[in-house]
Design an enzyme around this catalytic site. Structure first.
Site, mmCIF file in Angstrom:
data_model
loop_
_atom_site.group_PDB
_atom_site.id
_atom_site.type_symbol
_atom_site.label_atom_id
_atom_site.label_comp_id
_atom_site.label_asym_id
_atom_site.label_seq_id
_atom_site.Cartn_x
_atom_site.Cartn_y
_atom_site.Cartn_z
ATOM 1 N N GLY A 1 116.363 -36.177 38.792
ATOM 2 C CA GLY A 1 117.454 -36.559 37.882
ATOM 3 C C GLY A 1 117.263 -35.957 36.495
ATOM 4 N N ARG B 1 112.325 -25.949 25.430
ATOM 5 C CA ARG B 1 112.157 -25.131 24.214
ATOM 6 C C ARG B 1 110.685 -25.083 23.797
ATOM 7 N NH1 ARG B 1 111.989 -27.007 18.924
ATOM 8 N NH2 ARG B 1 112.723 -25.586 17.294
ATOM 9 N N ARG C 1 117.693 -31.592 43.645
ATOM 10 C CA ARG C 1 116.748 -32.111 44.629
ATOM 11 C C ARG C 1 116.752 -31.101 45.778
ATOM 12 N NH1 ARG C 1 118.789 -37.013 42.328
ATOM 13 N NH2 ARG C 1 116.988 -38.074 41.414
ATOM 14 N N GLY D 1 110.436 -36.546 37.703
ATOM 15 C CA GLY D 1 109.861 -37.865 37.938
ATOM 16 C C GLY D 1 108.682 -37.801 38.893
ATOM 17 N N ASP D 2 108.241 -38.946 39.362
ATOM 18 C CA ASP D 2 107.044 -38.983 40.203
ATOM 19 C C ASP D 2 107.233 -38.205 41.507
ATOM 20 O OD1 ASP D 2 108.869 -41.067 40.869
ATOM 21 O OD2 ASP D 2 107.319 -42.010 42.090
ATOM 22 N N THR E 1 112.479 -38.725 32.717
ATOM 23 C CA THR E 1 113.284 -39.720 33.442
ATOM 24 C C THR E 1 113.718 -40.827 32.483
ATOM 25 O OG1 THR E 1 113.127 -41.575 34.992
ATOM 26 C CG2 THR E 1 111.068 -40.619 34.322
ATOM 27 N N ASP F 1 114.281 -43.777 33.296
ATOM 28 C CA ASP F 1 113.871 -45.109 33.776
ATOM 29 C C ASP F 1 112.535 -45.603 33.224
ATOM 30 O OD1 ASP F 1 116.128 -45.531 35.275
ATOM 31 O OD2 ASP F 1 115.321 -44.518 37.033
ATOM 32 N N ASP G 1 109.628 -45.318 34.319
ATOM 33 C CA ASP G 1 108.897 -46.038 35.362
ATOM 34 C C ASP G 1 107.772 -45.205 35.976
ATOM 35 O OD1 ASP G 1 110.585 -44.246 36.536
ATOM 36 O OD2 ASP G 1 111.247 -45.573 38.138
ATOM 37 N N ARG H 1 134.999 -64.252 26.131
ATOM 38 C CA ARG H 1 134.776 -63.890 27.529
ATOM 39 C C ARG H 1 133.298 -63.778 27.870
ATOM 40 N NH1 ARG H 1 139.360 -59.312 27.904
ATOM 41 N NH2 ARG H 1 140.990 -60.662 28.719
ATOM 42 N N GLY I 1 118.915 -48.325 36.408
ATOM 43 C CA GLY I 1 117.579 -48.806 36.760
ATOM 44 C C GLY I 1 117.578 -49.315 38.187
ATOM 45 N N ARG I 2 117.405 -48.386 39.137
ATOM 46 C CA ARG I 2 117.440 -48.784 40.551
ATOM 47 C C ARG I 2 116.213 -49.601 40.929
ATOM 48 N NH1 ARG I 2 120.143 -43.785 42.753
ATOM 49 N NH2 ARG I 2 118.207 -42.859 42.149
ATOM 50 N N ALA J 1 121.555 -60.228 24.278
ATOM 51 C CA ALA J 1 122.174 -60.709 25.519
ATOM 52 C C ALA J 1 121.665 -62.112 25.856
ATOM 53 C CB ALA J 1 121.850 -59.749 26.653
ATOM 54 N N LYS K 1 130.233 -72.594 23.925
ATOM 55 C CA LYS K 1 129.703 -71.256 23.642
ATOM 56 C C LYS K 1 130.296 -70.336 24.711
ATOM 57 C CE LYS K 1 125.449 -68.669 22.721
ATOM 58 N NZ LYS K 1 125.895 -67.392 23.227
ATOM 59 N N HIS L 1 126.868 -43.280 34.300
ATOM 60 C CA HIS L 1 126.220 -42.023 33.916
ATOM 61 C C HIS L 1 126.275 -41.688 32.438
ATOM 62 C CE1 HIS L 1 125.884 -41.482 38.192
ATOM 63 N NE2 HIS L 1 124.997 -40.556 37.927
HETATM 64 P P1 ADP Z 1 112.132 -37.576 40.897
HETATM 65 O O1 ADP Z 1 111.289 -36.415 40.531
HETATM 66 O O2 ADP Z 1 113.179 -37.858 39.860
HETATM 67 O O3 ADP Z 1 111.312 -38.788 41.308
HETATM 68 P P2 ADP Z 1 112.761 -37.009 43.720
HETATM 69 O O4 ADP Z 1 111.867 -38.062 44.262
HETATM 70 O O5 ADP Z 1 114.115 -36.861 44.318
HETATM 71 O O6 ADP Z 1 113.046 -37.156 42.169
HETATM 72 O O7 ADP Z 1 111.999 -35.612 43.857
HETATM 73 C C1 ADP Z 1 112.584 -34.420 43.403
HETATM 74 C C2 ADP Z 1 112.265 -33.277 44.359
HETATM 75 O O8 ADP Z 1 110.841 -33.092 44.417
HETATM 76 C C3 ADP Z 1 112.670 -33.513 45.812
HETATM 77 O O9 ADP Z 1 114.038 -33.223 46.041
HETATM 78 C C4 ADP Z 1 111.757 -32.538 46.538
HETATM 79 O O10 ADP Z 1 112.264 -31.237 46.466
HETATM 80 C C5 ADP Z 1 110.475 -32.623 45.729
HETATM 81 N N1 ADP Z 1 109.530 -33.578 46.338
HETATM 82 C C6 ADP Z 1 109.430 -34.902 46.150
HETATM 83 N N2 ADP Z 1 108.450 -35.456 46.887
HETATM 84 C C7 ADP Z 1 107.898 -34.424 47.567
HETATM 85 C C8 ADP Z 1 106.833 -34.326 48.526
HETATM 86 N N3 ADP Z 1 106.127 -35.389 48.909
HETATM 87 N N4 ADP Z 1 106.558 -33.089 49.013
HETATM 88 C C9 ADP Z 1 107.255 -32.010 48.627
HETATM 89 N N5 ADP Z 1 108.258 -32.035 47.745
HETATM 90 C C10 ADP Z 1 108.588 -33.214 47.220
#
Ligand code: ADP
Length: 326
Positions: free
Chosen positions: A15, A25, A76, A106-107, A130, A132, A134, A167, A175-176, A191, A218, A256
């Site tokens: 994302g 940059r 992705r 992300g991770d 990211t 999030d 997280d 209201r 945040g999934r 809030a 309230k 978004h």
């Molecule tokens: P994010 O990086 O935001 O967590 P994703 O989990 O969708 O998003 O991962 C992004 C891309 O990274 C995936 O579409 C894929 O191409 C690659 N990827 C993620 N996990 C793996 C994995 N275990 N092995 C190989 N490629 C991966």
């Protein structure tokens, strides 16, 4: 001894998040400063597989620090999960002579980078992009501050109209799996309730507190709910309408808009620091880590330890919300 890196590639994966451009940059300009050739890889791992790769100059990243999204585009890639896809990607990097990679994502993207680096001789550095927030191993991720400020801005506006009409507004924020955006934006906008995936919602308790507020006249209430909470915004509104049919209830899903827009100063600064640190890592031979910031110092976590950070819900934070929203 580790091989010296001379040509590096930079890509965005997963994302998008505001601040990615500031980070790109920083990678490009730091790389060039240290005498490296820097290549852009378009559309994440997809561009690596399809050889959508070009060399960048210092001027290629002029006038982007203030722009949301990413000039490299992001994607992705299903193919990258397969060995054959990663092999194609490696062959393309080899063709250009690229011997180091910076991955903003992300991770999931970090796990992909680690797998790739284990199989082929290309050191990779991850940068946490990211909204999030997280990822364990960093206090901040690039884009969170902007996203949460966008949410605050929108919620402030919604409060004005909620107030004019007496209201109840339910505002669903992104945040999934993580409630950081909900928690921070909810506290910052006063809030009345904040519902997050990490904490089981007691709906009876929520209805009871709304009934009690109705008794006290309230009538303006804001509930901030993370999209990944058990019900999410729409279902929650239905539940409240069912139990309290007289309460005027509206739902607003921010969606978004939280991803786009001008990055805040904070995001630009951490993105710049992290981008710079990524290039230093490659040069110094600190390979296959992702760069974070912990207690305002750069922090390096092995890519294979990149995991989603589960929010440890501070009961004190929830108590603050309750006390301040009475
Ligand atoms: P994010 O990086 O935001 O967590 P994703 O989990 O969708 O998003 O991962 C992004 C891309 O990274 C995936 O579409 C894929 O191409 C690659 N990827 C993620 N996990 C793996 C994995 N275990 N092995 C190989 N490629 C991966």
């Amino acid at each position: 001894m580790k091989k010296k890196v001379t040509k590096i590639g930079v890509l965005c994966s997963g994302g998008d998040s505001p601040g990615m451009n500031a980070c790109i940059r920083a990678v490009v300009r730091t790389g060039i400063y240290y005498g490296l050739d820097v290549y852009k890889i378009m559309r994440g791992y997809t561009g690596m597989i399809e050889d959508d790769i070009q060399q960048m100059e210092s001027r290629s990243v002029a006038n982007i620090i203030q722009r949301g999204g990413t000039i490299l585009k992001t994607a992705r890639s299903k193919e990258f999960y397969e060995y054959e896809g990663r092999k194609k990607a490696y062959e393309n990097l080899k063709k250009h002579g690229i011997d180091g990679l910076v991955v903003l994502g992300g991770d999931g993207s970090f796990r992909g980078a680690q797998t790739f680096s284990n199989e082929f001789d290309i050191p990779c550095i991850g940068l946490p992009g990211t909204i999030d927030k997280d990822i364990a191993g960093t206090d901040f991720t690039i884009g969170f501050d902007t996203a949460v400020n966008t949410a605050v801005d929108a919620i402030d506006k919604i409060r004005d109209t909620a107030d004019a009409h007496d209201r109840l507004f339910i505002i669903e924020v992104m945040g999934r799996d993580a409630g950081y955006i909900a928690l921070h934006s909810g506290i910052a906008t006063g809030a009345e309730n904040i519902l997050i995936p990490e904490k089981k919602t007691d709906y009876d308790d929520l209805i009871e507190s709304l009934t009690e507020k109705e008794r006290r006249k309230k009538l303006v209430n804001l509930i901030v709910v993370a999209e990944g909470e058990q019900t999410g915004g729409v279902q929650l509104a239905n539940l409240i309408k069912e139990k309290l049919p007289l309460m005027e209830t509206r739902v607003c899903i921010l969606g978004h808009i939280q991803r786009g827009g001008t990055p805040t100063c904070f995001d630009r600064v951490i993105a710049s620091r992290m981008g710079y640190a990524a290039v230093e890592c490659l040069i110094e031979g600190r390979h296959n880590v992702f760069v974070g910031i912990v207690n305002n110092k750069m922090n390096y976590t092995p890519l294979n330890e990149a995991v989603k950070k589960k929010q440890r819900i501070s009961e004190e934070w929830m108590k603050i919300v309750k006390i301040l929203a009475t």
